[in-house]
Design a protein around this motif. Sequence first.
Motif, PDB file in Angstrom:
ATOM      1  N   LEU A 194       0.837  -1.204   0.000  1.00  0.00           N
ATOM      2  CA  LEU A 194       0.000   0.000   0.000  1.00  0.00           C
ATOM      3  C   LEU A 194       0.867   1.247   0.000  1.00  0.00           C
ATOM      4  CD1 LEU A 194      -2.842  -0.907   2.556  1.00  0.00           C
ATOM      5  CD2 LEU A 194      -3.048  -0.704   0.075  1.00  0.00           C
ATOM      6  N   THR A 195       1.933   1.229   0.775  1.00  0.00           N
ATOM      7  CA  THR A 195       2.837   2.381   0.813  1.00  0.00           C
ATOM      8  C   THR A 195       3.554   2.559  -0.520  1.00  0.00           C
ATOM      9  OG1 THR A 195       3.167   2.019   3.187  1.00  0.00           O
ATOM     10  CG2 THR A 195       4.767   3.413   2.048  1.00  0.00           C
ATOM     11  N   TYR A 196       3.937   1.444  -1.132  1.00  0.00           N
ATOM     12  CA  TYR A 196       4.656   1.510  -2.408  1.00  0.00           C
ATOM     13  C   TYR A 196       3.789   2.141  -3.497  1.00  0.00           C
ATOM     14  CZ  TYR A 196       7.039  -0.040  -6.643  1.00  0.00           C
ATOM     15  OH  TYR A 196       7.664  -0.081  -7.875  1.00  0.00           O
ATOM     16  N   GLN A 203      -9.455   3.512   0.073  1.00  0.00           N
ATOM     17  CA  GLN A 203      -9.484   3.448  -1.384  1.00  0.00           C
ATOM     18  C   GLN A 203      -9.758   2.030  -1.872  1.00  0.00           C
ATOM     19  OE1 GLN A 203      -5.608   5.775  -1.886  1.00  0.00           O
ATOM     20  NE2 GLN A 203      -6.693   6.376  -3.756  1.00  0.00           N
ATOM     21  N   VAL A 204      -9.142   1.037  -1.219  1.00  0.00           N
ATOM     22  CA  VAL A 204      -9.366  -0.357  -1.597  1.00  0.00           C
ATOM     23  C   VAL A 204     -10.804  -0.763  -1.282  1.00  0.00           C
ATOM     24  CG1 VAL A 204      -8.610  -2.733  -1.240  1.00  0.00           C
ATOM     25  CG2 VAL A 204      -6.931  -0.875  -1.200  1.00  0.00           C
ATOM     26  N   ILE A 205     -11.292  -0.357  -0.116  1.00  0.00           N
ATOM     27  CA  ILE A 205     -12.671  -0.701   0.272  1.00  0.00           C
ATOM     28  C   ILE A 205     -13.665  -0.088  -0.711  1.00  0.00           C
ATOM     29  CG2 ILE A 205     -14.432  -0.433   2.053  1.00  0.00           C
ATOM     30  CD1 ILE A 205     -12.206  -0.513   4.134  1.00  0.00           C
ATOM     31  N   GLN A 206     -13.451   1.157  -1.081  1.00  0.00           N
ATOM     32  CA  GLN A 206     -14.362   1.829  -1.997  1.00  0.00           C
ATOM     33  C   GLN A 206     -14.338   1.177  -3.370  1.00  0.00           C
ATOM     34  OE1 GLN A 206     -16.639   4.024  -1.451  1.00  0.00           O
ATOM     35  NE2 GLN A 206     -17.216   4.170  -3.622  1.00  0.00           N
ATOM     36  N   ALA A 207     -13.165   0.738  -3.819  1.00  0.00           N
ATOM     37  CA  ALA A 207     -13.066   0.084  -5.127  1.00  0.00           C
ATOM     38  C   ALA A 207     -13.826  -1.233  -5.145  1.00  0.00           C
ATOM     39  CB  ALA A 207     -11.598  -0.130  -5.482  1.00  0.00           C
ATOM     40  N   VAL A 208     -13.712  -1.990  -4.080  1.00  0.00           N
ATOM     41  CA  VAL A 208     -14.427  -3.273  -4.011  1.00  0.00           C
ATOM     42  C   VAL A 208     -15.926  -3.042  -3.961  1.00  0.00           C
ATOM     43  CG1 VAL A 208     -14.775  -5.359  -2.639  1.00  0.00           C
ATOM     44  CG2 VAL A 208     -12.468  -4.444  -2.941  1.00  0.00           C
ATOM     45  N   ILE A 244      -9.978  -6.528  -9.559  1.00  0.00           N
ATOM     46  CA  ILE A 244     -10.562  -5.194  -9.461  1.00  0.00           C
ATOM     47  C   ILE A 244      -9.452  -4.146  -9.466  1.00  0.00           C
ATOM     48  CG2 ILE A 244     -11.835  -3.616  -7.943  1.00  0.00           C
ATOM     49  CD1 ILE A 244     -13.487  -5.971  -7.017  1.00  0.00           C
ATOM     50  N   ALA A 245      -9.598  -3.136 -10.294  1.00  0.00           N
ATOM     51  CA  ALA A 245      -8.610  -2.059 -10.364  1.00  0.00           C
ATOM     52  C   ALA A 245      -8.904  -1.012  -9.301  1.00  0.00           C
ATOM     53  CB  ALA A 245      -8.617  -1.423 -11.748  1.00  0.00           C
ATOM     54  N   VAL A 246      -7.914  -0.736  -8.468  1.00  0.00           N
ATOM     55  CA  VAL A 246      -8.084   0.265  -7.413  1.00  0.00           C
ATOM     56  C   VAL A 246      -7.813   1.664  -7.977  1.00  0.00           C
ATOM     57  CG1 VAL A 246      -7.347   0.993  -5.117  1.00  0.00           C
ATOM     58  CG2 VAL A 246      -7.377  -1.446  -5.701  1.00  0.00           C
ATOM     59  N   VAL A 247      -6.661   1.852  -8.624  1.00  0.00           N
ATOM     60  CA  VAL A 247      -6.316   3.107  -9.274  1.00  0.00           C
ATOM     61  C   VAL A 247      -5.563   2.777 -10.562  1.00  0.00           C
ATOM     62  CG1 VAL A 247      -6.200   4.480  -7.153  1.00  0.00           C
ATOM     63  CG2 VAL A 247      -4.154   3.305  -7.993  1.00  0.00           C
ATOM     64  N   THR A 248      -5.326   3.799 -11.353  1.00  0.00           N
ATOM     65  CA  THR A 248      -4.548   3.639 -12.578  1.00  0.00           C
ATOM     66  C   THR A 248      -3.386   4.625 -12.549  1.00  0.00           C
ATOM     67  OG1 THR A 248      -6.518   2.982 -13.802  1.00  0.00           O
ATOM     68  CG2 THR A 248      -4.607   3.692 -15.098  1.00  0.00           C
ATOM     69  N   ASN A 249      -2.170   4.093 -12.634  1.00  0.00           N
ATOM     70  CA  ASN A 249      -0.956   4.914 -12.657  1.00  0.00           C
ATOM     71  C   ASN A 249      -0.303   4.806 -14.027  1.00  0.00           C
ATOM     72  OD1 ASN A 249      -1.270   5.610  -9.960  1.00  0.00           O
ATOM     73  ND2 ASN A 249      -0.060   3.867  -9.217  1.00  0.00           N
ATOM     74  N   ASN A 250      -0.331   5.929 -14.754  1.00  0.00           N
ATOM     75  CA  ASN A 250       0.289   5.952 -16.086  1.00  0.00           C
ATOM     76  C   ASN A 250      -0.279   4.852 -16.984  1.00  0.00           C
ATOM     77  OD1 ASN A 250       1.951   8.117 -15.316  1.00  0.00           O
ATOM     78  ND2 ASN A 250       3.479   6.699 -14.454  1.00  0.00           N
ATOM     79  N   PRO A 253      -3.173  -0.261 -14.530  1.00  0.00           N
ATOM     80  CA  PRO A 253      -4.062  -0.421 -13.366  1.00  0.00           C
ATOM     81  C   PRO A 253      -3.365  -1.131 -12.212  1.00  0.00           C
ATOM     82  CG  PRO A 253      -4.604  -2.049 -15.030  1.00  0.00           C
ATOM     83  CD  PRO A 253      -3.539  -1.160 -15.643  1.00  0.00           C
ATOM     84  N   VAL A 254      -3.647  -0.661 -11.018  1.00  0.00           N
ATOM     85  CA  VAL A 254      -3.189  -1.326  -9.798  1.00  0.00           C
ATOM     86  C   VAL A 254      -4.369  -2.122  -9.259  1.00  0.00           C
ATOM     87  CG1 VAL A 254      -2.260  -1.046  -7.491  1.00  0.00           C
ATOM     88  CG2 VAL A 254      -1.538   0.498  -9.321  1.00  0.00           C
ATOM     89  N   ARG A 255      -4.275  -3.439  -9.342  1.00  0.00           N
ATOM     90  CA  ARG A 255      -5.370  -4.313  -8.945  1.00  0.00           C
ATOM     91  C   ARG A 255      -5.275  -4.687  -7.476  1.00  0.00           C
ATOM     92  NH1 ARG A 255      -4.015  -5.769 -14.209  1.00  0.00           N
ATOM     93  NH2 ARG A 255      -5.801  -5.745 -15.663  1.00  0.00           N
ATOM     94  N   VAL A 256      -6.377  -5.273  -6.982  1.00  0.00           N
ATOM     95  CA  VAL A 256      -6.412  -5.688  -5.579  1.00  0.00           C
ATOM     96  C   VAL A 256      -5.342  -6.722  -5.298  1.00  0.00           C
ATOM     97  CG1 VAL A 256      -7.820  -6.847  -3.832  1.00  0.00           C
ATOM     98  CG2 VAL A 256      -8.862  -5.134  -5.310  1.00  0.00           C
ATOM     99  N   LYS A 257      -5.095  -7.619  -6.250  1.00  0.00           N
ATOM    100  CA  LYS A 257      -4.104  -8.676  -6.020  1.00  0.00           C
ATOM    101  C   LYS A 257      -2.688  -8.116  -5.937  1.00  0.00           C
ATOM    102  CE  LYS A 257      -3.662  -9.832 -10.950  1.00  0.00           C
ATOM    103  NZ  LYS A 257      -3.832 -10.923 -11.956  1.00  0.00           N
ATOM    104  N   ASP A 258      -2.488  -6.877  -6.392  1.00  0.00           N
ATOM    105  CA  ASP A 258      -1.162  -6.266  -6.302  1.00  0.00           C
ATOM    106  C   ASP A 258      -0.861  -5.776  -4.890  1.00  0.00           C
ATOM    107  OD1 ASP A 258      -0.712  -6.693  -9.017  1.00  0.00           O
ATOM    108  OD2 ASP A 258      -1.692  -4.786  -9.555  1.00  0.00           O
ATOM    109  N   VAL A 259      -1.896  -5.533  -4.104  1.00  0.00           N
ATOM    110  CA  VAL A 259      -1.676  -4.984  -2.760  1.00  0.00           C
ATOM    111  C   VAL A 259      -2.252  -5.868  -1.663  1.00  0.00           C
ATOM    112  CG1 VAL A 259      -1.592  -2.608  -3.586  1.00  0.00           C
ATOM    113  CG2 VAL A 259      -3.786  -3.615  -2.922  1.00  0.00           C
ATOM    114  N   ALA A 260      -2.928  -6.983  -2.031  1.00  0.00           N
ATOM    115  CA  ALA A 260      -3.571  -7.824  -1.010  1.00  0.00           C
ATOM    116  C   ALA A 260      -3.717  -9.237  -1.533  1.00  0.00           C
ATOM    117  CB  ALA A 260      -4.938  -7.248  -0.635  1.00  0.00           C
TER     118      ALA A 260
END
Length: 420
Positions: A194-196, A203-208, A244-250, A253-260
Amino acid sequence: MIEKLISVSLRNRVMVLLIAAFLFAWGLYSVQTNKVDAIPDLSENQVIVFTEWMGRSPQLIEDQITYPLVTNLQGLPQVKYVRGTSMFGMSFIYVIFDDDTDVYWARERVLERLSSVGNTLPDDATPTLGPDGTGVGHILWYTLDAPGMDLGEQRAIQDWYVKFGLQNVEGVSEVASFGGFQKQYQITLDPNKLTYYNLSIPQVIQAVRANNNESGGRKFELSDIGYIIKTTGYLESAEQIENIAVVTNNTIPVRVKDVASVQMTGESRLGIFDLNATGEAVGGIVVMRYGENAAEVIKNVKDKMEEVSKGLPKGAKFNIVYDRSGLINESINSVRNTLIEEMIIASVVVFLFLFHWRSALIIMIQLPLSVAIGFILLNAFGISSNIMSLTGIALSIGVIVDDAIVMVENAYRHLAEANN
């Protein structure tokens, strides 16, 4: 007064016999319609308010939920006192009303007050009313006997099939489930990731939440055929949650599996249910509605169980752990046999001492008539047939027999003196 009553009765024997026959028939009807239970309901006239706010400490529950509810519910009409209990993640409020207050009127008053109190509570804490049952309303406990089936599947069958079937039985207030695991998708976040990615937990809760939803469009007509447009967006697997995509950087997409990590597991439990030291079990508690006939409700629940069992998985069946009908039947049979024995013994004693069958017949008629009238009064005052009320009738048989013997012996003596 008594002499006049006896004189009038002797001059109108047919009328007295008709009144006695009417009272006896009314009494038989009262016996058949009287509510039956093993023990009398001496619980207080109360309404329970239950609030769940999981993950919070008892002190926080006390400050944020229990205290505001108790202070706002104290001003209700006909309320004797209000008690509150706070525990981990849950709050219980007991609103005790006067004994002569109608329970459903009391529930309406509590609901009216809760509609205005809700603004003072946390957003995710919603108070609800408990079942319209009493402290002695637990009439039947059962478990599911399903060899080879894990506890999560058994709890799902109990919550989504068995419970709904048994709640439709007339007189049942609630079917409370216990044991097993309540399945849920669990997302375990990695703080370092999450910090990275510079993300927060909200933000993750809202995306889900935003991706676990369905929305409807409008009606679309083509070639005189109407089509309803809608989107199907409910999550159905752990893989869908992971993607599920949480945010998009450049544009990446940063998905839920990338942070959890996402997995299906059971909800955290505060205890387990063990059956006779043979291991955990899943089942339910049938709570009877206030003022119902316990014997009739238990019979209807068992009949419904036979119907529900046809839809259970192969090899699964009900195992009744506690059934109050056994105690009810034993209590009723014991008192009934006692009444019959007392009537027979009293009639035999009178016959042996007087050697007059008509005198014995009077007592044999008087005893069942008195018992029948007693059941008329039980129905009139809303008292069920239980150990206490039936024992009182059994004890009163002694007084009835004493009075009958004295009156019959006195009448027999006066008739004998008049004939001499």
